[in-house]
Design a protein around this motif. Structure first.
Motif, mmCIF file in Angstrom:
data_model
loop_
_atom_site.group_PDB
_atom_site.id
_atom_site.type_symbol
_atom_site.label_atom_id
_atom_site.label_comp_id
_atom_site.label_asym_id
_atom_site.label_seq_id
_atom_site.Cartn_x
_atom_site.Cartn_y
_atom_site.Cartn_z
ATOM 1 N N GLY A 128 92.413 115.653 -72.635
ATOM 2 C CA GLY A 128 93.030 114.329 -72.584
ATOM 3 C C GLY A 128 92.057 113.280 -72.053
ATOM 4 N N ASP A 129 92.462 112.018 -72.097
ATOM 5 C CA ASP A 129 93.749 111.600 -72.659
ATOM 6 C C ASP A 129 93.562 110.836 -73.977
ATOM 7 N N GLY A 130 92.349 110.279 -74.186
ATOM 8 C CA GLY A 130 92.099 109.561 -75.417
ATOM 9 C C GLY A 130 91.296 108.291 -75.200
ATOM 10 N N LEU A 131 91.019 107.605 -76.313
ATOM 11 C CA LEU A 131 90.273 106.340 -76.237
ATOM 12 C C LEU A 131 90.996 105.271 -77.036
ATOM 13 N N ALA A 132 90.568 104.025 -76.824
ATOM 14 C CA ALA A 132 91.203 102.890 -77.491
ATOM 15 C C ALA A 132 90.156 101.869 -77.897
ATOM 16 N N ILE A 133 90.409 101.211 -79.022
ATOM 17 C CA ILE A 133 89.603 100.081 -79.479
ATOM 18 C C ILE A 133 90.463 98.826 -79.347
ATOM 19 N N TRP A 134 89.895 97.776 -78.768
ATOM 20 C CA TRP A 134 90.682 96.588 -78.415
ATOM 21 C C TRP A 134 90.147 95.327 -79.079
ATOM 22 N N PHE A 146 94.971 103.873 -71.599
ATOM 23 C CA PHE A 146 93.674 104.381 -72.035
ATOM 24 C C PHE A 146 92.516 103.679 -71.316
ATOM 25 N N GLY A 147 92.751 103.349 -70.058
ATOM 26 C CA GLY A 147 91.717 102.716 -69.249
ATOM 27 C C GLY A 147 91.774 101.213 -69.225
ATOM 28 N N ASN A 148 92.706 100.593 -69.959
ATOM 29 C CA ASN A 148 92.859 99.146 -69.978
ATOM 30 C C ASN A 148 94.190 98.763 -69.335
ATOM 31 N N MET A 149 94.376 97.490 -69.094
ATOM 32 C CA MET A 149 95.585 96.983 -68.450
ATOM 33 C C MET A 149 96.811 97.141 -69.334
ATOM 34 N N ASP A 150 97.974 97.270 -68.716
ATOM 35 C CA ASP A 150 99.239 97.235 -69.442
ATOM 36 C C ASP A 150 99.608 95.780 -69.689
ATOM 37 N N THR A 255 87.733 101.545 -74.575
ATOM 38 C CA THR A 255 88.017 102.153 -73.278
ATOM 39 C C THR A 255 88.458 103.599 -73.472
ATOM 40 N N ALA A 256 88.398 104.369 -72.388
ATOM 41 C CA ALA A 256 88.882 105.747 -72.411
ATOM 42 C C ALA A 256 89.277 106.152 -71.002
ATOM 43 N N VAL A 257 90.115 107.206 -70.934
ATOM 44 C CA VAL A 257 90.601 107.656 -69.628
ATOM 45 C C VAL A 257 90.836 109.163 -69.670
#
Length: 350
Positions: A128-134, A146-150, A255-257
């Protein structure tokens, strides 16, 4: 900074951008299909030029990335640069990292091609847990998504590698999904973002020996996400949503977490292309209105359709079962009522 033609850039790289073709038995059939395709897809291919925008792109040798003032990209958290990738998180617990563009993007139409890699020692369902493109208004904000703000403002495309919702059966992880936030919409971790997602697809991306790619296109207020994870250099459709309204001037980031479970989350490249699209006068007039808040047209109808299409096999079974029981119950009640009515009528007659 000068733009580079995508055709020139394609010859210099191995970035996939083709789909599988099939032979045709008849020249007339071939000509007819080509003519039809040209008319149907002219807005996406034949009337569009694409140029690599280096100021919004991240690629080897990552010169100066993370250094103050010497790069267009900034690192955050546990992210680090190596000769082969920007590692957002190592394969260790409770880490989060990010890389963010320092320059806001004011392009109207664009596409982002993401070359990434997710790998680690954990076996299936133990990672886990995954990554994100923003593409968001905010940048450099640590958080739980995923490491970024809600409650972010903009677009997030997530590669979710761990299922938090234990009771769901119809979704296979890893899973790619997209979400548009307006600053007040929260990402639901317990349900893996399902209440707010625009759509998605499963993507088995962990521990692969070949390259894996994610494609995000935003053109004429239409969001398209595709993946190439099979090593065939062919894009596979993931989601295609019209009526997506994204303001200009937002920032790109990745980002990733990791939590109790972990993975290496690597970004090999982020390549942004400017799309130059021919528009009719009517289309220009319709798009003159400035977009200030991210939104999606008919979002409730879209999610209602996804809910109906996304019923699991168990849900369908019980729906059919209870429908059949209901019909049997109504038939029995009807027979009893008819029998009583017929008995009453017989007694009156005699």
């Amino acid at each position: 900074m000068a733009a580079v033609s995508r055709n020139q850039q394609y010859r210099e790289s191995k970035m996939p951008f083709r789909r599988k073709t099939m032979p045709f038995k008849s020249l007339w059939t071939f000509a007819f299909i080509i003519f039809t395709a040209c008319r149907c897809f002219a807005d996406d291919d034949h009337e569009m030029e694409e140029f690599l925008k280096r100021e919004y792109s991240l690629s080897k040798p990552y010169q100066g990335v993370g250094s103050l003032g010497s790069s267009h990209w900034e690192l955050m958290g546990d992210a680090m640069v190596t000769t082969d990738q920007v590692r957002l998180t190592p394969d260790k617990q409770s880490r989060q990292g990010a890389v963010w563009s320092r320059i806001p993007c004011h392009l109207k139409d664009w596409e982002m091609q993401v070359h990434f890699k997710i790998h680690g020692q954990g076996k299936k369902n133990l990672n886990g847990d995954g990554l994100a493109i923003w593409y968001t208004k905010e940048r450099l904000q640590k958080g739980p998504v995923f490491g970024n703000m809600d409650n972010f403002t903009g677009l997030g495309v997530f590669v979710d590698t761990y299922p938090n919702e234990e009771k769901q059966l119809e979704r296979i992880f890893p899973f790619v999904l997209a979400m548009v936030g307006n600053g007040s919409i929260s990402y639901d971790h317990e349900r893996d973002g399902r209440p707010t997602e625009l759509g998605g697809c499963n993507a088995m991306v962990r521990n692969l020996k070949h390259d894996t790619f994610l494609f995000i296109r935003y053109i004429r207020r239409r969001l398209t996400v595709m993946i190439d994870i099979d090593g065939q250099h062919e894009w596979r459709d993931c989601l295609d949503i019209p009526g997506v309204r994204l303001p200009q001037g937002y920032y790109f980031g990745a980002t990733a977490v990791t939590g109790d479970l972990s993975d290496n989350h690597d970004i090999i490249s982020l390549k942004l292309y400017q799309l130059t699209v021919l528009r009719s006068q009517k289309e220009e007039e319709e798009e003159e209105e400035e977009i200030t808040i991210p939104s999606v047209d008919n979002i409730e109808l879209l999610r209602l359709g996804q809910t109906e299409e996304g019923m699991s096999g168990i849900a369908i079974f019980f729906t059919v079962l209870f429908s059949m029981l209901g019909c049997i119950f109504l038939i029995v009640i009807g027979l009893v009522v008819y029998s009583n009515w017929n008995e009453t009528r017989r007694k009156r007659f005699y």
